[in-house]
Scaffold this motif. Sequence first.
Motif, PDB file in Angstrom:
ATOM      1  N   THR A  45      55.485  69.026  32.581  1.00  0.00           N
ATOM      2  CA  THR A  45      55.893  68.132  31.504  1.00  0.00           C
ATOM      3  C   THR A  45      54.860  68.196  30.393  1.00  0.00           C
ATOM      4  O   THR A  45      53.681  68.471  30.627  1.00  0.00           O
ATOM      5  CB  THR A  45      56.043  66.677  31.986  1.00  0.00           C
ATOM      6  OG1 THR A  45      54.786  66.222  32.501  1.00  0.00           O
ATOM      7  CG2 THR A  45      57.097  66.575  33.065  1.00  0.00           C
ATOM      8  N   PHE A  46      55.341  67.917  29.173  1.00  0.00           N
ATOM      9  CA  PHE A  46      54.482  67.964  27.995  1.00  0.00           C
ATOM     10  C   PHE A  46      54.909  66.844  27.066  1.00  0.00           C
ATOM     11  O   PHE A  46      56.102  66.621  26.846  1.00  0.00           O
ATOM     12  CB  PHE A  46      54.631  69.315  27.295  1.00  0.00           C
ATOM     13  CG  PHE A  46      53.827  69.452  26.028  1.00  0.00           C
ATOM     14  CD1 PHE A  46      52.473  69.738  26.064  1.00  0.00           C
ATOM     15  CD2 PHE A  46      54.431  69.303  24.786  1.00  0.00           C
ATOM     16  CE1 PHE A  46      51.733  69.870  24.899  1.00  0.00           C
ATOM     17  CE2 PHE A  46      53.710  69.430  23.615  1.00  0.00           C
ATOM     18  CZ  PHE A  46      52.352  69.715  23.667  1.00  0.00           C
TER      19      PHE A  46
ATOM     20  N   LEU B 138      63.507  66.540  26.569  1.00  0.00           N
ATOM     21  CA  LEU B 138      63.962  67.906  26.317  1.00  0.00           C
ATOM     22  C   LEU B 138      63.703  68.737  27.566  1.00  0.00           C
ATOM     23  O   LEU B 138      62.559  68.856  28.011  1.00  0.00           O
ATOM     24  CB  LEU B 138      63.228  68.526  25.126  1.00  0.00           C
ATOM     25  CG  LEU B 138      63.641  69.952  24.747  1.00  0.00           C
ATOM     26  CD1 LEU B 138      65.046  69.960  24.136  1.00  0.00           C
ATOM     27  CD2 LEU B 138      62.637  70.567  23.773  1.00  0.00           C
ATOM     28  N   GLU B 139      64.775  69.296  28.132  1.00  0.00           N
ATOM     29  CA  GLU B 139      64.649  70.200  29.271  1.00  0.00           C
ATOM     30  C   GLU B 139      64.841  71.622  28.768  1.00  0.00           C
ATOM     31  O   GLU B 139      65.886  71.956  28.219  1.00  0.00           O
ATOM     32  CB  GLU B 139      65.700  69.869  30.326  1.00  0.00           C
ATOM     33  CG  GLU B 139      65.602  70.743  31.572  1.00  0.00           C
ATOM     34  CD  GLU B 139      66.631  70.359  32.610  1.00  0.00           C
ATOM     35  OE1 GLU B 139      66.241  69.856  33.676  1.00  0.00           O
ATOM     36  OE2 GLU B 139      67.835  70.548  32.346  1.00  0.00           O
ATOM     37  N   VAL B 140      63.826  72.452  28.940  1.00  0.00           N
ATOM     38  CA  VAL B 140      63.866  73.824  28.452  1.00  0.00           C
ATOM     39  C   VAL B 140      64.064  74.769  29.635  1.00  0.00           C
ATOM     40  O   VAL B 140      63.329  74.709  30.618  1.00  0.00           O
ATOM     41  CB  VAL B 140      62.595  74.194  27.681  1.00  0.00           C
ATOM     42  CG1 VAL B 140      62.736  75.582  27.061  1.00  0.00           C
ATOM     43  CG2 VAL B 140      62.293  73.161  26.595  1.00  0.00           C
TER      44      VAL B 140
ATOM     45  N   VAL C 284      58.832  66.874  27.189  1.00  0.00           N
ATOM     46  CA  VAL C 284      59.433  68.189  27.388  1.00  0.00           C
ATOM     47  C   VAL C 284      59.206  68.592  28.840  1.00  0.00           C
ATOM     48  O   VAL C 284      58.132  68.343  29.407  1.00  0.00           O
ATOM     49  CB  VAL C 284      58.813  69.249  26.454  1.00  0.00           C
ATOM     50  CG1 VAL C 284      59.540  70.579  26.590  1.00  0.00           C
ATOM     51  CG2 VAL C 284      58.845  68.777  25.005  1.00  0.00           C
ATOM     52  N   GLN C 285      60.219  69.215  29.439  1.00  0.00           N
ATOM     53  CA  GLN C 285      60.137  69.641  30.830  1.00  0.00           C
ATOM     54  C   GLN C 285      60.499  71.116  30.929  1.00  0.00           C
ATOM     55  O   GLN C 285      61.434  71.577  30.265  1.00  0.00           O
ATOM     56  CB  GLN C 285      61.099  68.815  31.698  1.00  0.00           C
ATOM     57  CG  GLN C 285      60.888  67.319  31.602  1.00  0.00           C
ATOM     58  CD  GLN C 285      62.157  66.515  31.822  1.00  0.00           C
ATOM     59  OE1 GLN C 285      63.211  67.064  32.097  1.00  0.00           O
ATOM     60  NE2 GLN C 285      62.050  65.209  31.677  1.00  0.00           N
ATOM     61  N   VAL C 286      59.771  71.853  31.770  1.00  0.00           N
ATOM     62  CA  VAL C 286      60.076  73.258  32.010  1.00  0.00           C
ATOM     63  C   VAL C 286      59.603  73.606  33.416  1.00  0.00           C
ATOM     64  O   VAL C 286      58.622  73.043  33.913  1.00  0.00           O
ATOM     65  CB  VAL C 286      59.417  74.180  30.953  1.00  0.00           C
ATOM     66  CG1 VAL C 286      57.904  74.190  31.104  1.00  0.00           C
ATOM     67  CG2 VAL C 286      59.976  75.595  31.021  1.00  0.00           C
TER      68      VAL C 286
ATOM     69  N   TRP D 228      50.060  70.694  29.033  1.00  0.00           N
ATOM     70  CA  TRP D 228      51.130  70.564  30.017  1.00  0.00           C
ATOM     71  C   TRP D 228      50.540  70.055  31.328  1.00  0.00           C
ATOM     72  O   TRP D 228      49.407  70.370  31.680  1.00  0.00           O
ATOM     73  CB  TRP D 228      51.827  71.897  30.251  1.00  0.00           C
ATOM     74  CG  TRP D 228      52.611  72.393  29.061  1.00  0.00           C
ATOM     75  CD1 TRP D 228      52.113  73.030  27.962  1.00  0.00           C
ATOM     76  CD2 TRP D 228      54.016  72.274  28.856  1.00  0.00           C
ATOM     77  NE1 TRP D 228      53.122  73.322  27.082  1.00  0.00           N
ATOM     78  CE2 TRP D 228      54.308  72.874  27.606  1.00  0.00           C
ATOM     79  CE3 TRP D 228      55.063  71.739  29.604  1.00  0.00           C
ATOM     80  CZ2 TRP D 228      55.604  72.947  27.091  1.00  0.00           C
ATOM     81  CZ3 TRP D 228      56.356  71.815  29.099  1.00  0.00           C
ATOM     82  CH2 TRP D 228      56.618  72.403  27.855  1.00  0.00           C
ATOM     83  N   GLU D 229      51.336  69.275  32.073  1.00  0.00           N
ATOM     84  CA  GLU D 229      50.885  68.712  33.334  1.00  0.00           C
ATOM     85  C   GLU D 229      51.891  69.032  34.436  1.00  0.00           C
ATOM     86  O   GLU D 229      53.102  69.117  34.187  1.00  0.00           O
ATOM     87  CB  GLU D 229      50.713  67.194  33.221  1.00  0.00           C
ATOM     88  CG  GLU D 229      49.658  66.774  32.214  1.00  0.00           C
ATOM     89  CD  GLU D 229      49.504  65.271  32.142  1.00  0.00           C
ATOM     90  OE1 GLU D 229      50.360  64.561  32.741  1.00  0.00           O
ATOM     91  OE2 GLU D 229      48.550  64.800  31.504  1.00  0.00           O
TER      92      GLU D 229
END
Length: 298
Positions: free
Chosen positions: A133-134, A221-223, A251-253, A270-271
Motif C-alpha cells: 500500500t502507498f 486505487l487498486e493497480v 494505492v494498492q498493488v 510503499w508498505e
Amino acid sequence: MAGGPMGETIVRVAEDADMPGVREVAAHYEALDGWTDMPDFLDAERAFGTLVVGEVDERIVGIGGVLRRGQISHLSDLYVLPEYQSSGVGSGILGFALPSGTPRVTFSSDDSRALGLYIRQGMRPVCPLMYLTFTPDAATSPGPSGVRAAEGGTDARNGANSVNGAKAGNGYRVREAGAMDARASGGERTGTLSWYADLPGVTLHLTGSGYAFARTTEGDLEVGPVGGETPEDCAAALSAAVAAHPAVEEVQVAVPGVHPLLPRLLDTGWEIDDLDTLMASDPGILRLDRYFPHPDLG
C-alpha cells in the motif's frame, strides 16, 4: 460426490440461480471487499473460466473459481465455510475445477491445509506475493515507484495514455496491453482484460513498453495487472497509473517477492500490508521480474 458432515456433497458448475449463495460464501471471507458493484470477479470466472460450487443439503458451502490465461489455469479463489472444512468439499471442488495436465497457478493464504491441498494438486511455493500500500503525498514522497516513465514514453497525465477501455473506443489499446500482458503473465487473456477495462472506475495506462490497469473504489486505487518488457517498464506503468489518480487516499498493488523493484518500492514509501504465497506447477511460466498480478484476476 463425497460424504459431507451433514449429507452428500455435490460438486458442479455454478448456475445463475447459485450466485446469491456463491456471493454469501465469498462475503464470509471478505473476498468481495472492494467490489461494491456487480459484475465482479465471480462473473469473470464464469465468463472466462470456470466457477464451481460445493453443495450439501441444497446449501452452497464452498466455491472455487479458475480463470484461463492461454494454457495456464489460475485458481483465483477456493472458499469453504468453516463448518465444512476438512470434509472433502475443498478437494472435491479443486479436482473438479482444475483441468489435468495444464500449468497451474494460485495465490495461497498461510493456511496449512490450503498449502497442502495445492501441493497435492501439483503446485509448489515459488515466492511470497506481497500486497503493498502507498499513501500519495506529493509534498513528501519522491514518487510512487521511485522511477520516471520510460524514455520516449507518454506523459502519465496525457489523456491519450490513460483510457477507459472499450467504452472510450480504445479496444485497440486493450489489445496492445493484452499482447504485453501475455508475454509477462504467461498466457493470453485479452477477453478478460477487455471485460475488466469496461468496468466502472477502471482505466488503462500505457507507457511505451509497459501497461497498468487501475480501478478506483471507495477512495482507493487498486493497480494491476501491471507488466512490461523490463522491470523498469513495470515501474513506469505503475507510476503512470498512480500519477493519473492524485486524489485517492491509498494505492494498492501486489508484487512478487522476487521482483527486483521491491526494495525500491519499500524505500519510496510503499508498505507491506499483507502477503500470500505464489504457487505454480512450473515457476518458469510467469515472468516474475516484470509482472505485478491482479489479486483476484491473476
